[in-house]
Design an enzyme around this catalytic site. Structure first.
Site, PDB file in Angstrom:
ATOM      1  N   THR A 244     -16.704  60.175 -38.946  1.00 29.29           N
ATOM      2  CA  THR A 244     -16.632  58.977 -38.105  1.00 29.29           C
ATOM      3  C   THR A 244     -15.356  58.197 -38.393  1.00 29.29           C
ATOM      4  OG1 THR A 244     -19.040  58.825 -38.136  1.00 29.29           O
ATOM      5  CG2 THR A 244     -17.822  56.859 -37.471  1.00 29.29           C
ATOM      6  N   THR A 245     -15.053  58.036 -39.679  1.00 28.93           N
ATOM      7  CA  THR A 245     -13.871  57.285 -40.089  1.00 28.93           C
ATOM      8  C   THR A 245     -12.589  57.962 -39.620  1.00 28.93           C
ATOM      9  OG1 THR A 245     -15.126  56.598 -42.034  1.00 28.93           O
ATOM     10  CG2 THR A 245     -12.773  56.156 -42.069  1.00 28.93           C
TER      11      THR A 245
ATOM     12  N   TYR B 229     -28.202  60.652 -30.043  1.00 26.46           N
ATOM     13  CA  TYR B 229     -28.613  60.405 -28.651  1.00 26.46           C
ATOM     14  C   TYR B 229     -29.824  61.240 -28.254  1.00 26.46           C
ATOM     15  CZ  TYR B 229     -28.510  59.326 -23.712  1.00 26.46           C
ATOM     16  OH  TYR B 229     -28.868  58.888 -22.449  1.00 26.46           O
TER      17      TYR B 229
ATOM     18  N   TYR C 237     -25.985  64.811 -42.625  1.00 25.93           N
ATOM     19  CA  TYR C 237     -25.556  63.413 -42.553  1.00 25.93           C
ATOM     20  C   TYR C 237     -26.616  62.607 -41.813  1.00 25.93           C
ATOM     21  CZ  TYR C 237     -22.341  59.471 -41.543  1.00 25.93           C
ATOM     22  OH  TYR C 237     -21.742  58.239 -41.441  1.00 25.93           O
TER      23      TYR C 237
ATOM     24  N   ARG D  92     -25.888  55.030 -36.354  1.00 24.18           N
ATOM     25  CA  ARG D  92     -24.993  55.694 -35.395  1.00 24.18           C
ATOM     26  C   ARG D  92     -25.749  56.625 -34.453  1.00 24.18           C
ATOM     27  NH1 ARG D  92     -19.220  54.582 -35.020  1.00 24.18           N
ATOM     28  NH2 ARG D  92     -18.599  53.716 -37.026  1.00 24.18           N
TER      29      ARG D  92
ATOM     30  N   LYS E 271     -25.752  63.319 -46.998  1.00 26.04           N
ATOM     31  CA  LYS E 271     -25.047  62.035 -47.033  1.00 26.04           C
ATOM     32  C   LYS E 271     -26.019  61.015 -46.466  1.00 26.04           C
ATOM     33  CE  LYS E 271     -21.177  59.397 -45.056  1.00 26.04           C
ATOM     34  NZ  LYS E 271     -20.025  59.415 -44.110  1.00 26.04           N
TER      35      LYS E 271
ATOM     36  N   ILE F 210     -19.665  59.484 -50.053  1.00 24.31           N
ATOM     37  CA  ILE F 210     -18.612  59.729 -49.055  1.00 24.31           C
ATOM     38  C   ILE F 210     -18.238  58.347 -48.549  1.00 24.31           C
ATOM     39  CG2 ILE F 210     -18.026  60.766 -46.844  1.00 24.31           C
ATOM     40  CD1 ILE F 210     -19.926  63.052 -47.516  1.00 24.31           C
TER      41      ILE F 210
END
Length: 292
Positions: free
Chosen positions: A44-45, A107, A133, A138, A162, A204
């Site tokens: 994402t980052t 989603y 993850y 998110r 994560k 992370i």
């Protein structure tokens, strides 16, 4: 490969709308010099959601090349489309990544059976070590401890998680239920130390983009049973961590790296520059903590 300690969720430098390879390689080298334990490109980052598959493969390849086996590389390769996740994972595997970070499909909000089926297909068609993850903020989906434990038992490629729930009760239950040796990494800079105390293995991290030595030192201090130093570093990083989330990640951290002279402050839509008042707050936080 040892997946413990501080892993930086790397930002991706852009210049004139394209990946700035020179700045990216320099950032990676600086991270290693500062003592980071591992790197995570295309999360994402790293703004992976704005990249083409070709660009994502290039970014992972550049990271793996620059690292040259000195530390582990966990490449972001997830999707809410299982077929796409397979293809991205194959890119990560071909680039030489040591593991792939696999977000729970966002989603779609699959059932526990759907999550298990997703990871079984990934393992069958693009087998490599996977870090699951779990980031409900998110994805809109919280993979519960029993589900993660089931996936870990039935899909041996899933070697760790994560955890970005910031829920220490859930984290404790997950560690209790998962197989021995299952790697647990924090996905929240604010909860690294509490998770380590429960039996976690590291993080992370977003804030380690700007303070890699501090985050890796904290994880190392705790591992060496120097809890006083670990606690000191935890509280020292708290204001910096807060400043990294005054707006949507990675807007603040990328702006901070721009202020540090590490790269141009450039984003891809729909991300836009930091609001002026928040830019002042960020600059003050960096200045007060000796970053700039």
């Amino acid at each position: 490969m040892d997946f413990q300690g501080a892993f930086t969720a790397l930002v991706t430098p852009f210049k004139n709308g394209k990946i700035d390879e020179e700045a990216y390689r320099e950032l990676i080298e600086w991270q290693i010099e500062q003592g980071i334990d591992g790197l995570v490109p295309c999360g994402t980052t790293g703004e992976a959601a704005t990249m083409t598959h070709e660009e994502q493969g290039d970014v992972i390849r550049i990271c793996v090349e620059q690292v040259a086996k000195r530390i582990p590389v966990i490449a972001g390769a997830g999707s809410n489309n299982t077929r796409e996740a397979v293809n991205l994972t194959l890119l990560a595997k071909q680039a030489g990544a040591d593991a792939a970070l696999q977000i729970t499909p966002y989603y779609n909000k699959p059932t526990p059976d759907g999550l298990l089926a997703h990871f079984k297909v990934l393992a069958k068609e693009s087998s490599m070590p996977f870090i699951l993850y779990n980031v409900p903020g998110r994805t809109g989906l919280n993979a519960k401890p029993a589900t993660i434990a089931r996936i870990a038992r039935e899909v041996p490629e899933v070697i760790g998680v994560k955890d970005a729930t910031a829920n220490m009760i859930q984290a404790s239950e997950m560690i209790e239920q998962c197989p021995e040796g299952f790697t647990v990494l924090s996905g929240d800079d604010f909860t690294v130390l509490p998770l380590l105390s429960l039996g976690g293995h590291g993080v992370i991290s977003v804030v380690s983009n700007i303070v890699p030595a501090m985050m890796s030192d904290m994880c190392r201090a705790y591992r060496e049973k120097d809890t006083a130093t670990a606690m000191e570093l935890h509280y020292k990083m708290q204001p910096l961590s807060r400043s990294m989330f005054i707006e949507t990640n990675p807007i603040p951290v990328k702006t901070a790296l721009g202020m540090m002279g590490k790269m141009e402050t450039s984003f891809r839509l729909p991300l836009v520059p930091l609001e002026p008042e928040n830019e002042i707050k960020l600059k003050n936080a960096l200045s007060e903590n000796g970053i700039i």
